[in-house]
Design a protein around this motif. Sequence first.
Motif, PDB file in Angstrom:
ATOM      1  N   ARG A 190       0.848  -1.187   0.000  1.00 60.14           N
ATOM      2  CA  ARG A 190       0.000   0.000   0.000  1.00 60.14           C
ATOM      3  C   ARG A 190       0.885   1.240   0.000  1.00 60.14           C
ATOM      4  NH1 ARG A 190      -2.937  -1.986   5.332  1.00 60.14           N
ATOM      5  NH2 ARG A 190      -0.699  -2.144   5.753  1.00 60.14           N
ATOM      6  N   ILE A 191       0.803   2.002  -1.094  1.00 61.26           N
ATOM      7  CA  ILE A 191       1.578   3.231  -1.249  1.00 61.26           C
ATOM      8  C   ILE A 191       0.641   4.410  -1.046  1.00 61.26           C
ATOM      9  CG2 ILE A 191       3.046   4.577  -2.798  1.00 61.26           C
ATOM     10  CD1 ILE A 191       3.531   1.974  -4.367  1.00 61.26           C
ATOM     11  N   VAL A 192       1.115   5.429  -0.329  1.00 61.13           N
ATOM     12  CA  VAL A 192       0.304   6.623  -0.118  1.00 61.13           C
ATOM     13  C   VAL A 192       1.114   7.854  -0.502  1.00 61.13           C
ATOM     14  CG1 VAL A 192       0.975   6.919   2.308  1.00 61.13           C
ATOM     15  CG2 VAL A 192      -1.202   7.852   1.521  1.00 61.13           C
ATOM     16  N   SER A 193       0.438   8.805  -1.125  1.00 59.76           N
ATOM     17  CA  SER A 193       1.022  10.114  -1.441  1.00 59.76           C
ATOM     18  C   SER A 193       0.114  11.175  -0.851  1.00 59.76           C
ATOM     19  CB  SER A 193       1.131  10.314  -2.955  1.00 59.76           C
ATOM     20  OG  SER A 193       1.911   9.302  -3.559  1.00 59.76           O
ATOM     21  N   VAL A 194       0.690  12.260  -0.372  1.00 59.79           N
ATOM     22  CA  VAL A 194      -0.090  13.345   0.217  1.00 59.79           C
ATOM     23  C   VAL A 194       0.381  14.668  -0.391  1.00 59.79           C
ATOM     24  CG1 VAL A 194      -0.774  14.547   2.326  1.00 59.79           C
ATOM     25  CG2 VAL A 194      -0.333  12.071   2.388  1.00 59.79           C
ATOM     26  N   GLY A 195      -0.572  15.441  -0.926  1.00 61.53           N
ATOM     27  CA  GLY A 195      -0.220  16.742  -1.493  1.00 61.53           C
ATOM     28  C   GLY A 195      -1.263  17.200  -2.485  1.00 61.53           C
ATOM     29  N   GLY A 196      -1.118  18.411  -2.957  1.00 60.78           N
ATOM     30  CA  GLY A 196      -2.033  18.936  -3.948  1.00 60.78           C
ATOM     31  C   GLY A 196      -1.827  18.263  -5.293  1.00 60.78           C
ATOM     32  N   LEU A 197      -2.901  18.076  -6.010  1.00 55.87           N
ATOM     33  CA  LEU A 197      -2.809  17.527  -7.368  1.00 55.87           C
ATOM     34  C   LEU A 197      -2.473  18.662  -8.322  1.00 55.87           C
ATOM     35  CD1 LEU A 197      -5.744  14.963  -7.354  1.00 55.87           C
ATOM     36  CD2 LEU A 197      -3.302  14.472  -7.429  1.00 55.87           C
ATOM     37  N   ILE A 198      -1.211  19.074  -8.231  1.00 51.76           N
ATOM     38  CA  ILE A 198      -0.702  20.191  -9.025  1.00 51.76           C
ATOM     39  C   ILE A 198       0.565  19.739  -9.741  1.00 51.76           C
ATOM     40  CG2 ILE A 198      -1.697  21.996  -7.570  1.00 51.76           C
ATOM     41  CD1 ILE A 198       0.978  22.228  -6.152  1.00 51.76           C
ATOM     42  N   THR A 199       0.963  20.482 -10.751  1.00 50.65           N
ATOM     43  CA  THR A 199       2.102  20.089 -11.576  1.00 50.65           C
ATOM     44  C   THR A 199       3.367  19.903 -10.751  1.00 50.65           C
ATOM     45  OG1 THR A 199       1.151  21.281 -13.454  1.00 50.65           O
ATOM     46  CG2 THR A 199       3.487  20.734 -13.571  1.00 50.65           C
ATOM     47  N   ARG A 200       3.608  20.809  -9.788  1.00 50.46           N
ATOM     48  CA  ARG A 200       4.852  20.755  -9.007  1.00 50.46           C
ATOM     49  C   ARG A 200       5.000  19.460  -8.215  1.00 50.46           C
ATOM     50  NH1 ARG A 200       5.765  22.492  -3.822  1.00 50.46           N
ATOM     51  NH2 ARG A 200       3.826  23.694  -3.750  1.00 50.46           N
ATOM     52  N   LYS A 201       3.900  18.877  -7.779  1.00 49.13           N
ATOM     53  CA  LYS A 201       3.964  17.623  -7.007  1.00 49.13           C
ATOM     54  C   LYS A 201       4.169  16.399  -7.907  1.00 49.13           C
ATOM     55  CE  LYS A 201       3.036  19.578  -2.990  1.00 49.13           C
ATOM     56  NZ  LYS A 201       3.945  19.562  -1.822  1.00 49.13           N
ATOM     57  N   ARG A 202       3.966  16.552  -9.202  1.00 51.95           N
ATOM     58  CA  ARG A 202       4.160  15.504 -10.203  1.00 51.95           C
ATOM     59  C   ARG A 202       3.383  14.207  -9.887  1.00 51.95           C
ATOM     60  NH1 ARG A 202      10.532  15.995 -11.792  1.00 51.95           N
ATOM     61  NH2 ARG A 202      10.838  15.133  -9.712  1.00 51.95           N
ATOM     62  N   PRO A 203       2.073  14.320  -9.680  1.00 52.71           N
ATOM     63  CA  PRO A 203       1.286  13.115  -9.398  1.00 52.71           C
ATOM     64  C   PRO A 203       1.265  12.124 -10.555  1.00 52.71           C
ATOM     65  CG  PRO A 203      -0.152  14.994  -9.801  1.00 52.71           C
ATOM     66  CD  PRO A 203       1.243  15.536  -9.687  1.00 52.71           C
ATOM     67  N   ALA A 204       1.384  12.617 -11.807  1.00 54.90           N
ATOM     68  CA  ALA A 204       1.415  11.700 -12.950  1.00 54.90           C
ATOM     69  C   ALA A 204       2.628  10.778 -12.867  1.00 54.90           C
ATOM     70  CB  ALA A 204       1.436  12.491 -14.258  1.00 54.90           C
ATOM     71  N   LEU A 205       3.720  11.285 -12.318  1.00 55.73           N
ATOM     72  CA  LEU A 205       4.918  10.470 -12.149  1.00 55.73           C
ATOM     73  C   LEU A 205       4.683   9.393 -11.091  1.00 55.73           C
ATOM     74  CD1 LEU A 205       7.688  10.411 -13.440  1.00 55.73           C
ATOM     75  CD2 LEU A 205       8.501  11.967 -11.656  1.00 55.73           C
ATOM     76  N   ALA A 206       3.928   9.726 -10.049  1.00 63.51           N
ATOM     77  CA  ALA A 206       3.587   8.722  -9.035  1.00 63.51           C
ATOM     78  C   ALA A 206       2.724   7.620  -9.635  1.00 63.51           C
ATOM     79  CB  ALA A 206       2.872   9.391  -7.864  1.00 63.51           C
ATOM     80  N   LEU A 207       1.779   8.028 -10.474  1.00 64.11           N
ATOM     81  CA  LEU A 207       0.911   7.041 -11.125  1.00 64.11           C
ATOM     82  C   LEU A 207       1.715   6.144 -12.061  1.00 64.11           C
ATOM     83  CD1 LEU A 207      -1.959   5.981 -11.583  1.00 64.11           C
ATOM     84  CD2 LEU A 207      -2.251   7.733 -13.338  1.00 64.11           C
TER      85      LEU A 207
END
Length: 367
Positions: A190-207
């Motif tokens: 189970r992986i968790v990320s916390v932060g805004g879904l904004i470009t600087r946080k790079r959520p697409a990279l986490a996905l």
Amino acid sequence: MRVLVLTTWFPDANTPSKAPFNLLHVQAIAQRHDVRVIHFQLGRTGPVTEENYDGVSVIRAPVSPRRPLQALTAIRLLAVGLKTADVLHTMAFTSAVAAAPAAICHRTPWVHTEHWSGMANPASVSKKWAAFAWLRYVLKLPDAVTAVSSAQAEQLRRFARRRGLSVVPNVVLSQDSLAERTGQKRGVVRIVSVGGLITRKRPALALETLRILRTEGVSASLTWVGDGPLHADLEKMAAAAELASEFSITGLLPPDQVAAKLRNADVFLLPTHHETFCVSAAEAIAAGIPAVVTDLPAVRDFLTEKNSVLVSAGRAEDYARGVLLALERFAEVPSSDIAETVSLRYSPTAVAELFSDIYNHIQRFTK
């Protein structure tokens, strides 16, 4: 001392997840001092209100360019508060700008705490902010300026008084219970990320990191705690990659629910591009789970081989290897050992002591 906190960032009943770091700083200071908060609610209209928010006395004063008289009322509130305050403590850059006229007139000893990452690179925020970035020199006015990390202090050095700049980190609360991290034994990481879904946080990279892990045979899931303008795009990407059942977005959650999500995870992942401190990573460590985070100067104050894996390159393959390394490195490390790496250093008591030392110093310096 009687400490008057002025901030433009502060949580309320409608937005409890807004700037929780300022609330935690105020609560820490209140361990030793009499604290009142004036919250300038930028862009809002309505009457001035007063309340007790999570044990803190808060006056909320709406400030909107559409209501000039409201701005005068807010400034008057600040001026009245300064008459009986021993220290003015502004939190967030716009608070320093708002406080400057009244603070200059009253000469109350003034401390400013900065959190905003936009101070480092104005062009990355917007063209408008880049045009007004000269306002950063307002930080020459406070008697002391505190940054939340060594890296941020270096960034602020040319805007603040050289001898008045120091580091006071964010508060990281210890958890009553820690993560069990039993996912590997059950066969699901189970992986968790916390932060805004904004470009600087790079959520697409986490996905993409999740996709690679699953391609390599790792049964993993990713929960992103937070929200933002990339929400819909991320859900479309997850569906296209056939990860919809393994990827979820919680939306904004209050701090206690964020902590619960962290305790229910095996590893924390954040491929962020820039941070001034990275509270979410510190909170993950406090919950007893290892962190896999971009190797940034701001996180090196507290992320070490004892609690994390720092990723230098910016590819999803590198973060995937980081997750696997973290799972291996900390498989036999108790959650309590991970949590202890931040629990004392970033406790409310430790932070209160640092601020008290600064208050005492500027009291002597300004007399």
